[in-house]
Design an enzyme around this catalytic site. Structure first.
Site, short mmCIF file in Angstrom:
data_model
loop_
_atom_site.label_atom_id
_atom_site.label_comp_id
_atom_site.label_asym_id
_atom_site.label_seq_id
_atom_site.Cartn_x
_atom_site.Cartn_y
_atom_site.Cartn_z
N TYR A 263 2.44 1.32 13.68
CA TYR A 263 3.26 2.22 12.88
C TYR A 263 2.75 3.65 12.98
O TYR A 263 1.57 3.91 13.09
CB TYR A 263 3.37 1.78 11.42
CG TYR A 263 2.08 1.59 10.67
CD1 TYR A 263 1.60 2.59 9.84
CD2 TYR A 263 1.37 0.40 10.76
CE1 TYR A 263 0.43 2.41 9.13
CE2 TYR A 263 0.20 0.21 10.05
CZ TYR A 263 -0.27 1.23 9.24
OH TYR A 263 -1.44 1.06 8.53
N HIS B 173 0.81 -1.21 0.00
CA HIS B 173 0.00 0.00 0.00
C HIS B 173 0.85 1.27 0.00
O HIS B 173 1.95 1.28 0.51
CB HIS B 173 -0.90 0.03 1.24
CG HIS B 173 -1.73 -1.19 1.42
ND1 HIS B 173 -1.92 -1.78 2.64
CD2 HIS B 173 -2.43 -1.93 0.52
CE1 HIS B 173 -2.70 -2.84 2.50
NE2 HIS B 173 -3.02 -2.95 1.23
N LYS C 119 6.21 6.21 7.13
CA LYS C 119 5.77 5.30 8.19
C LYS C 119 6.97 4.80 8.98
O LYS C 119 8.02 4.52 8.40
CB LYS C 119 5.05 4.08 7.58
CG LYS C 119 3.78 4.42 6.84
CD LYS C 119 3.17 3.19 6.20
CE LYS C 119 1.91 3.54 5.45
NZ LYS C 119 1.35 2.37 4.74
N ASP D 169 -6.66 -6.30 -1.72
CA ASP D 169 -5.25 -6.49 -2.09
C ASP D 169 -5.09 -7.51 -3.23
O ASP D 169 -4.11 -7.45 -3.97
CB ASP D 169 -4.43 -6.93 -0.88
CG ASP D 169 -4.23 -5.79 0.12
OD1 ASP D 169 -4.62 -4.64 -0.18
OD2 ASP D 169 -3.69 -6.06 1.21
#
Length: 182
Positions: A131, A61, A71, A169
């Site tokens: 994260y 992603h 991130k 996904d």
């Protein structure tokens, strides 16, 4: 706290200084001051956490500008294979991937800058991943790359055919057809 550069510019592994004794351990997983001394000046605005079972594969992603995200990924419980793919078209490592074992045991973190796709696979019975992000999520700017893109040749630490992957996904495009604006 120390930084380990990867072969991809700006993608770094961060290893905390861990203090252990008979009670257990203590470490700073994030300190703005210490990160700035390491040359990392990022204003994180959101923390995300996920729990997944063995065989789960999440990703790959990214978010396009102006909502692109940096991130800082770490594992609170379990083990994952964490993967970042360089989507910066002007980068000499465009289309290259980097993977690392992140675990509660090794306490390493991966700093994934804007311009990368990110994903992970769970190789322990369960894993809890947290994260930090420097930009808020915006559905209208999300994008992704299919985890089994043959041009990326990513070793997820499992047979991708056996992976537990979301419907979203499963239908992502290969890198050559993704809508990355980097």
């Amino acid at each position: 706290m120390k930084i380990e550069n990867t072969f991809i510019q700006d993608l770094v592994v961060i290893e905390p200084t861990v203090f252990e004794d008979e009670r257990g351990y203590f470490f700073e997983c994030y300190s703005k001051t210490k990160f700035e001394k390491l040359g990392i000046d990022i204003d994180f605005v959101q923390d995300n956490q996920s729990f997944s079972r063995k065989g789960t594969l999440r990703g790959l992603h990214y978010q396009n500008p102006p909502f692109a995200q940096t991130k800082l990924i770490r594992v609170l419980e379990g083990e994952i294979i964490d993967v970042a793919v360089d989507l910066r078209k002007d980068s000499p490592t465009y289309g290259k991937s980097f993977s690392i074992l992140l675990s509660a045991e090794n306490k390493k973190q991966l700093l994934v800058p804007q311009g990368f796709a990110h994903g992970f696979s769970v190789i322990s019975e369960t894993a809890t991943v947290i994260y930090k992000c420097d930009q808020f999520y915006n559905k209208g700017f999300e994008g992704g790359i299919k985890f089994d893109d043959p041009s990326l040749n990513i070793d997820w630490g499992m047979n991708p055919e056996d992976a537990i992957v979301s419907d979203k996904d499963q239908i992502l495009p290969f890198i050559e057809n993704c809508n990355s604006l980097f």
